[in-house]
Design a protein around this motif. Structure first.
Motif, mmCIF file in Angstrom:
data_model
loop_
_atom_site.group_PDB
_atom_site.id
_atom_site.type_symbol
_atom_site.label_atom_id
_atom_site.label_comp_id
_atom_site.label_asym_id
_atom_site.label_seq_id
_atom_site.Cartn_x
_atom_site.Cartn_y
_atom_site.Cartn_z
ATOM 1 N N GLN A 120 -2.153 6.672 1.078
ATOM 2 C CA GLN A 120 -1.297 6.364 -0.063
ATOM 3 C C GLN A 120 -2.127 5.577 -1.073
ATOM 4 O OE1 GLN A 120 2.283 4.178 0.932
ATOM 5 N NE2 GLN A 120 2.812 3.770 -1.206
ATOM 6 N N ILE A 121 -2.488 6.215 -2.194
ATOM 7 C CA ILE A 121 -3.316 5.577 -3.215
ATOM 8 C C ILE A 121 -2.405 4.983 -4.284
ATOM 9 C CG2 ILE A 121 -5.193 5.871 -4.863
ATOM 10 C CD1 ILE A 121 -6.067 8.336 -3.277
ATOM 11 N N VAL A 122 -2.356 3.653 -4.340
ATOM 12 C CA VAL A 122 -1.500 2.951 -5.290
ATOM 13 C C VAL A 122 -2.270 2.758 -6.593
ATOM 14 C CG1 VAL A 122 -0.308 0.784 -5.784
ATOM 15 C CG2 VAL A 122 -0.126 1.840 -3.519
ATOM 16 N N MET A 123 -1.734 3.317 -7.669
ATOM 17 C CA MET A 123 -2.441 3.365 -8.943
ATOM 18 C C MET A 123 -1.887 2.416 -9.999
ATOM 19 S SD MET A 123 -2.938 7.502 -9.040
ATOM 20 C CE MET A 123 -3.861 8.336 -7.749
ATOM 21 N N VAL A 124 -0.781 1.723 -9.705
ATOM 22 C CA VAL A 124 -0.262 0.733 -10.654
ATOM 23 C C VAL A 124 0.269 -0.501 -9.929
ATOM 24 C CG1 VAL A 124 1.393 0.228 -12.492
ATOM 25 C CG2 VAL A 124 0.308 2.467 -12.395
ATOM 26 N N ILE A 137 -2.355 2.339 2.816
ATOM 27 C CA ILE A 137 -2.411 2.058 1.381
ATOM 28 C C ILE A 137 -3.803 1.581 0.970
ATOM 29 C CG2 ILE A 137 -1.608 0.506 -0.447
ATOM 30 C CD1 ILE A 137 1.161 0.601 0.750
ATOM 31 N N VAL A 138 -4.326 2.187 -0.098
ATOM 32 C CA VAL A 138 -5.527 1.723 -0.782
ATOM 33 C C VAL A 138 -5.150 1.602 -2.256
ATOM 34 C CG1 VAL A 138 -7.933 2.202 -1.364
ATOM 35 C CG2 VAL A 138 -7.019 2.908 0.866
ATOM 36 N N LEU A 329 -9.576 9.198 6.240
ATOM 37 C CA LEU A 329 -9.752 9.163 4.791
ATOM 38 C C LEU A 329 -9.741 7.718 4.293
ATOM 39 C CD1 LEU A 329 -10.115 11.223 2.484
ATOM 40 C CD2 LEU A 329 -7.652 11.064 2.074
ATOM 41 N N VAL A 330 -8.816 6.919 4.811
ATOM 42 C CA VAL A 330 -8.746 5.512 4.419
ATOM 43 C C VAL A 330 -10.011 4.773 4.853
ATOM 44 C CG1 VAL A 330 -7.532 3.321 4.804
ATOM 45 C CG2 VAL A 330 -6.234 5.403 4.321
ATOM 46 N N GLU A 331 -10.498 5.065 6.054
ATOM 47 C CA GLU A 331 -11.736 4.430 6.508
ATOM 48 C C GLU A 331 -12.896 4.784 5.579
ATOM 49 O OE1 GLU A 331 -12.521 2.228 8.922
ATOM 50 O OE2 GLU A 331 -10.358 1.997 9.193
ATOM 51 N N ALA A 332 -12.920 6.012 5.105
ATOM 52 C CA ALA A 332 -13.987 6.435 4.194
ATOM 53 C C ALA A 332 -13.895 5.715 2.856
ATOM 54 C CB ALA A 332 -13.927 7.944 3.991
ATOM 55 N N MET A 333 -12.690 5.348 2.451
ATOM 56 C CA MET A 333 -12.497 4.652 1.164
ATOM 57 C C MET A 333 -12.911 3.186 1.242
ATOM 58 S SD MET A 333 -8.819 6.211 -0.051
ATOM 59 C CE MET A 333 -8.614 7.949 -0.444
ATOM 60 N N LYS A 334 -12.815 2.591 2.413
ATOM 61 C CA LYS A 334 -13.116 1.170 2.559
ATOM 62 C C LYS A 334 -14.572 0.897 2.198
ATOM 63 C CE LYS A 334 -9.774 0.159 6.256
ATOM 64 N NZ LYS A 334 -9.644 -0.269 7.672
ATOM 65 N N GLY A 335 -14.781 -0.115 1.381
ATOM 66 C CA GLY A 335 -16.128 -0.501 0.987
ATOM 67 C C GLY A 335 -16.751 0.341 -0.102
ATOM 68 N N ILE A 347 -13.809 -1.283 -3.291
ATOM 69 C CA ILE A 347 -12.650 -1.417 -2.418
ATOM 70 C C ILE A 347 -13.037 -2.346 -1.277
ATOM 71 C CG2 ILE A 347 -10.986 -0.238 -0.932
ATOM 72 C CD1 ILE A 347 -10.714 0.433 -3.928
ATOM 73 N N ASP A 348 -12.393 -3.491 -1.214
ATOM 74 C CA ASP A 348 -12.670 -4.458 -0.153
ATOM 75 C C ASP A 348 -12.284 -3.832 1.190
ATOM 76 O OD1 ASP A 348 -12.553 -6.556 1.724
ATOM 77 O OD2 ASP A 348 -11.991 -8.020 0.208
#
Length: 387
Positions: A120-124, A137-138, A329-335, A347-348
């Motif tokens: 879930q990509i939060v954009m606002v 959530i990222v 996918l979320v793990e790939a986004m981290k960092g 992304i922390d």
């Protein structure tokens, strides 16, 4: 057992089941749930435009998958957002969720993304606690405390020692009030009074009268995008622009989508935010030029967050080889870190929240139009409650 039955069973048992990855050559449906009608329609328009512009600029294919946006209107109503998300992941073949123009909308979908194992990509939505509502959530936008803490530090450093606060009474507004008071006090400042304006049909008149009566050295204001114009109109009508009270605001008050129509009341106003369409980098100039040519409107912080959300998704899919299963996918986004039109962002990995530059800006007339012109920057700012 089919995918829908698996998810239905998981929901009934209260347990999270990871969705099976689709074949890599199948389209990857990204469900964008946006307020496209109602009072927050401009939010949805900016988010959709920012996401689609990324696809136009970079192509819609990545790691053997073709990205297919599936856009639905929630009209800014949380119950509708939740229903749409549930239908998307159980019936619509959606593998990634995105958008969420307001905090209640993001929070409404958090149980859905958590149970279904869908990113879930939060954009606002900017309330600090949003990322804690689901491990899926990222966030690519910002948090209110992230920006407000910088504004408080800047005001204290600019010689202001006394302030009142005025916020709209909802999640981000309460975040702003508490963060500003804490950081300003830590810097040696004093809060004389904190005012909360009801969110439903806000009337600023009685609150501005209290400001006029109190005559504080400064007033910090937090209002969501679109509400700044009537506030500034009443500020000027009451003569408070000539009262000697220093007005400093969160940048949503002079959001780029409304600033061109705000008129002289906005001139000289100092705000803080993580993005301005007037940022002078080549990356931003190219983004703004293409956005305005394509959509005939100025991009704001929501558009750039959606554009960055698309980039984050693409880069994560490259790392997973096109596998959109939520946890991986979320793990790939981290960092993940990259250069955005707003500047460098990251992304922390511990919080799944964004770390970025926050700018202090002043409204100036440039080329016959009003712009939020940055004059000072604070780099690598994280949410102060999560840093």
């Amino acid at each position: 057992m089919d995918r829908r039955s698996l998810l239905t069973g998981a929901a009934a048992l209260g347990a999270g089941l990871a969705m099976p990855a689709l074949a890599q050559d199948a389209p990857l449906k990204v469900g964008l749930i946006l307020p496209l009608t109602g009072p927050f329609a401009a939010y949805g328009q900016q988010i959709e435009a920012g996401f689609r512009l990324y696809l136009e600029r970079h192509g819609d294919g990545v790691a053997g998958r073709r990205i297919e946006p599936v856009v639905q209107d929630d009209a800014g109503t949380a119950d509708t957002t939740r229903r749409i998300a549930q239908e998307m992941v159980t019936q619509g073949g959606v593998e990634v969720l995105g958008g969420f123009g307001l905090t209640p909308l993001a929070l409404a979908v958090a149980p859905v993304s958590a149970r279904a194992g869908v990113a879930q990509i939060v954009m606002v939505a900017a309330t600090s606690s949003v990322t804690e509502a689901s491990p899926m959530i990222v966030r690519t936008s910002y948090t209110t405390p992230q920006v407000t803490s910088v504004i408080a530090r800047w005001m204290a450093g600019d010689g202001l020692s006394q302030a009142m606060t005025l916020v709209l009474d909802y999640g981000p507004g309460q975040d702003a009030e508490k963060t500003f008071a804490r950081v300003f006090a830590e810097a040696g400042g004093t809060i004389t009074e904190s005012l909360r304006v009801p969110m439903q049909n806000p009337d600023f008149a009685p609150f501005l009268q209290r400001v006029a009566d109190a005559r504080p050295q400064s007033l910090f204001v937090f209002l969501p995008s679109g509400v700044g114009a009537p506030f500034l109109k009443q500020w000027v009508e009451r003569g408070l622009d000539k009262s000697g009270i220093r007005l400093v605001a969160d940048g949503s008050v002079t959001d780029d989508i409304v600033l061109p129509q705000m008129g002289d009341a906005a001139l000289g106003l100092v705000t803080g935010l993580h993005y301005s369409a007037a940022l002078p980098s080549e990356t931003n100039r190219a983004f703004v030029t293409e956005f305005m040519e394509r959509y005939r409107m100025r991009p704001n912080f929501m558009a750039v967050a959606a554009h960055d959300g698309a980039h984050l998704l693409f880069e994560a899919l490259k790392k997973t080889g096109g596998d959109a299963t939520g946890k991986g996918l979320v793990e790939a986004m981290k960092g993940m870190a990259f250069e955005s039109p707003r500047g460098p962002i990251r992304i922390d990995p511990a919080t799944r929240d964004i770390v970025q530059t926050v700018y202090m800006m002043r409204v100036e007339e440039v080329g016959g139009q009003l712009w939020n012109v940055p004059f000072h920057s604070f780099e690598a700012v994280a949410d102060p409650g999560k840093a």
